[in-house]
Motif scaffolding. Structure first.
Motif, PDB file in Angstrom:
ATOM      1  N   CYS A 121       0.823  -1.208   0.000  1.00 10.98           N
ATOM      2  CA  CYS A 121       0.000   0.000   0.000  1.00 10.98           C
ATOM      3  C   CYS A 121       0.859   1.262   0.000  1.00 10.98           C
ATOM      4  N   GLN A 122       1.940   1.221   0.758  1.00 12.52           N
ATOM      5  CA  GLN A 122       2.826   2.380   0.799  1.00 12.52           C
ATOM      6  C   GLN A 122       3.473   2.621  -0.563  1.00 12.52           C
ATOM      7  N   LYS A 123       3.834   1.542  -1.244  1.00 11.59           N
ATOM      8  CA  LYS A 123       4.460   1.680  -2.562  1.00 11.59           C
ATOM      9  C   LYS A 123       3.477   2.202  -3.604  1.00 11.59           C
ATOM     10  N   SER A 124       2.230   1.750  -3.531  1.00  7.24           N
ATOM     11  CA  SER A 124       1.250   2.142  -4.549  1.00  7.24           C
ATOM     12  C   SER A 124       0.594   3.484  -4.270  1.00  7.24           C
ATOM     13  N   LEU A 125       0.435   3.826  -2.994  1.00  6.96           N
ATOM     14  CA  LEU A 125      -0.291   5.052  -2.641  1.00  6.96           C
ATOM     15  C   LEU A 125       0.590   6.154  -2.083  1.00  6.96           C
ATOM     16  N   GLY A 126       1.823   5.789  -1.673  1.00  5.56           N
ATOM     17  CA  GLY A 126       2.715   6.774  -1.097  1.00  5.56           C
ATOM     18  C   GLY A 126       2.356   7.099   0.344  1.00  5.56           C
ATOM     19  N   THR A 127       2.921   8.148   0.857  1.00  5.58           N
ATOM     20  CA  THR A 127       2.669   8.567   2.234  1.00  5.58           C
ATOM     21  C   THR A 127       1.210   8.993   2.387  1.00  5.58           C
ATOM     22  N   PRO A 128       0.534   8.520   3.450  1.00  6.34           N
ATOM     23  CA  PRO A 128      -0.867   8.902   3.653  1.00  6.34           C
ATOM     24  C   PRO A 128      -1.050  10.423   3.669  1.00  6.34           C
ATOM     25  N   GLN A 129      -2.097  10.869   3.006  1.00  5.57           N
ATOM     26  CA  GLN A 129      -2.416  12.294   2.958  1.00  5.57           C
ATOM     27  C   GLN A 129      -3.813  12.504   3.528  1.00  5.57           C
ATOM     28  N   PHE A 130      -3.966  13.515   4.294  1.00  4.22           N
ATOM     29  CA  PHE A 130      -5.244  13.756   4.954  1.00  4.22           C
ATOM     30  C   PHE A 130      -6.126  14.647   4.086  1.00  4.22           C
ATOM     31  N   ASN A 131      -6.566  14.071   2.971  1.00  3.62           N
ATOM     32  CA  ASN A 131      -7.511  14.768   2.109  1.00  3.62           C
ATOM     33  C   ASN A 131      -8.460  13.758   1.483  1.00  3.62           C
ATOM     34  N   TYR A 132      -9.582  14.242   0.987  1.00  4.78           N
ATOM     35  CA  TYR A 132     -10.639  13.359   0.485  1.00  4.78           C
ATOM     36  C   TYR A 132     -10.181  12.569  -0.744  1.00  4.78           C
ATOM     37  N   ALA A 133      -9.430  13.204  -1.633  1.00  4.22           N
ATOM     38  CA  ALA A 133      -8.998  12.537  -2.860  1.00  4.22           C
ATOM     39  C   ALA A 133      -8.138  11.311  -2.541  1.00  4.22           C
ATOM     40  N   TRP A 134      -7.180  11.482  -1.616  1.00  8.57           N
ATOM     41  CA  TRP A 134      -6.317  10.353  -1.268  1.00  8.57           C
ATOM     42  C   TRP A 134      -7.115   9.258  -0.568  1.00  8.57           C
ATOM     43  N   PHE A 135      -8.032   9.665   0.308  1.00 11.53           N
ATOM     44  CA  PHE A 135      -8.852   8.692   1.028  1.00 11.53           C
ATOM     45  C   PHE A 135      -9.698   7.880   0.062  1.00 11.53           C
ATOM     46  N   THR A 136     -10.315   8.545  -0.909  1.00 15.37           N
ATOM     47  CA  THR A 136     -11.152   7.858  -1.893  1.00 15.37           C
ATOM     48  C   THR A 136     -10.334   6.880  -2.719  1.00 15.37           C
ATOM     49  N   ARG A 137      -9.151   7.331  -3.145  1.00 14.80           N
ATOM     50  CA  ARG A 137      -8.284   6.467  -3.955  1.00 14.80           C
ATOM     51  C   ARG A 137      -7.816   5.265  -3.154  1.00 14.80           C
ATOM     52  N   SER A 138      -7.497   5.472  -1.898  1.00 16.16           N
ATOM     53  CA  SER A 138      -7.003   4.368  -1.076  1.00 16.16           C
ATOM     54  C   SER A 138      -8.102   3.350  -0.777  1.00 16.16           C
ATOM     55  N   MET A 139      -9.331   3.829  -0.535  1.00 14.49           N
ATOM     56  CA  MET A 139     -10.422   2.909  -0.231  1.00 14.49           C
ATOM     57  C   MET A 139     -10.818   2.061  -1.431  1.00 14.49           C
ATOM     58  N   ALA A 140     -10.479   2.527  -2.639  1.00 14.77           N
ATOM     59  CA  ALA A 140     -10.776   1.753  -3.847  1.00 14.77           C
ATOM     60  C   ALA A 140      -9.659   0.774  -4.186  1.00 14.77           C
ATOM     61  N   ASP A 141      -8.572   0.810  -3.430  1.00 17.99           N
ATOM     62  CA  ASP A 141      -7.428  -0.058  -3.693  1.00 17.99           C
ATOM     63  C   ASP A 141      -7.646  -1.414  -3.021  1.00 17.99           C
ATOM     64  N   GLU A 142      -7.510  -2.497  -3.793  1.00 15.36           N
ATOM     65  CA  GLU A 142      -7.739  -3.840  -3.261  1.00 15.36           C
ATOM     66  C   GLU A 142      -6.789  -4.178  -2.122  1.00 15.36           C
ATOM     67  N   ASN A 143      -5.540  -3.751  -2.238  1.00 20.34           N
ATOM     68  CA  ASN A 143      -4.574  -4.056  -1.182  1.00 20.34           C
ATOM     69  C   ASN A 143      -4.931  -3.364   0.123  1.00 20.34           C
ATOM     70  N   VAL A 144      -5.473  -2.146   0.036  1.00 17.81           N
ATOM     71  CA  VAL A 144      -5.921  -1.445   1.238  1.00 17.81           C
ATOM     72  C   VAL A 144      -7.094  -2.191   1.864  1.00 17.81           C
ATOM     73  N   GLN A 145      -7.988  -2.677   1.033  1.00 15.77           N
ATOM     74  CA  GLN A 145      -9.141  -3.416   1.543  1.00 15.77           C
ATOM     75  C   GLN A 145      -8.701  -4.669   2.293  1.00 15.77           C
ATOM     76  N   TYR A 146      -7.743  -5.390   1.721  1.00 12.75           N
ATOM     77  CA  TYR A 146      -7.244  -6.596   2.401  1.00 12.75           C
ATOM     78  C   TYR A 146      -6.410  -6.238   3.626  1.00 12.75           C
ATOM     79  N   LEU A 147      -5.744  -5.106   3.597  1.00 10.36           N
ATOM     80  CA  LEU A 147      -4.997  -4.646   4.769  1.00 10.36           C
ATOM     81  C   LEU A 147      -5.953  -4.348   5.922  1.00 10.36           C
ATOM     82  N   LEU A 148      -7.024  -3.609   5.640  1.00 10.34           N
ATOM     83  CA  LEU A 148      -7.998  -3.271   6.675  1.00 10.34           C
ATOM     84  C   LEU A 148      -8.699  -4.527   7.195  1.00 10.34           C
TER      85      LEU A 148
END
Length: 252
Positions: free
Chosen positions: A53-80
């Motif tokens: 997730c860190q490689k694909s999304l980079g450092t977490p950013q506290f904004n809606y765009a990054w949150f939306t993109r991360s929640m649509a990522d399959e690896n983030v879903q399996y991480l959570l």
């Protein structure tokens, strides 16, 4: 050249695979598996998926765009999901999809990174080209390619079984009431992103339809199931069996 991060990613998958197999084997043999192996397995999952997730999304950013993109990522879903299982009462079946994923990752890492360092490589096929892989590497590559789709189908059906397990567990107080809610949202995401999940749901739906609409079956069963599908469809935002997925499932 594999980086330290890549080795850490692989180590997480090896830890997950070994610990999951140890826990599942003890469960199957009714030997009272230690929760330590369960926790260790999902610790390996958290490590590996966090790196991806860190490689694909980079450092977490506290904004809606990054949150939306991360929640649509399959690896983030399996991480959570791994984090949820890690903090929950052990459910052996929950380890199976992760163990299958880790098996393929571990085999691929062994073939591409470890075996070239341990097995003699053949001469380059062309001048200046890379060395020819050892026959064992080729056999392993062929096995992974030949069995990948079958394994992903197994994952899809297992994830549906997990949904049934947490539903029954909530009714019988074997797991929290939050488990089926959280897991239902995970499955909803899989429905949109995985053709294997779509095909599995279509096949299960067809099988249930065959029972509730069979000659002699109570019409109440069909009515209840139709209402259930309507509720699920409205919640998921799509019909239960898109024509494309249904057609694909029937061809398989």
């Amino acid at each position: 050249m594999a980086t330290t991060q890549h080795y850490m990613w692989a180590a997480g998958h090896f830890i997950l695979l070994i610990s999951a197999l140890r826990y599942l084997l003890a469960t199957v043999l009714f030997r009272g598996p230690s929760p330590w192996w369960y926790k260790t397995a999902f610790t390996g999952a958290l490590a590996s998926y966090a790196i991806v997730c860190q490689k694909s999304l980079g450092t977490p950013q506290f904004n809606y765009a990054w949150f939306t993109r991360s929640m649509a990522d399959e690896n983030v879903q399996y991480l959570l999901l791994a984090l949820f299982w890690w903090t929950s009462k052990p459910i052996a079946l929950a380890l199976v999809p992760y163990a299958i994923f880790s098996l393929f990752h571990a085999l691929t890492f062994s073939r591409t990174t470890l075996m070239p360092q341990l097995l003699s490589q053949g001469p380059p096929a062309t001048a200046g080209g890379p060395p020819t892989p050892h026959p064992v590497q080729k056999k392993l590559q062929n096995w992974v390619k030949a069995n990948y789709d079958t394994a992903m189908k197994a994952v899809a059906y297992t994830e549906l079984l997990i949904m049934l397990r947490v539903l029954l567990g909530a009714v019988t107080f074997q797991n929290s009431l939050l488990s089926p809610v959280f897991y239902a949202h995970f499955l909803r995401a899989r429905w949109y992103q995985s053709k294997f999940t779509q095909a599995a749901i279509v096949q299960v739906n067809l099988r249930i339809e065959g029972y509730v609409r069979a000659p002699g079956a109570s019409p109440v069963a069909a009515q209840v199931y139709d209402r259930f599908k309507a509720v699920i469809s409205r919640w998921a935002g799509s019909i239960i069996a898109p024509q494309g997925a249904a057609a694909g499932a029937r061809r398989q």
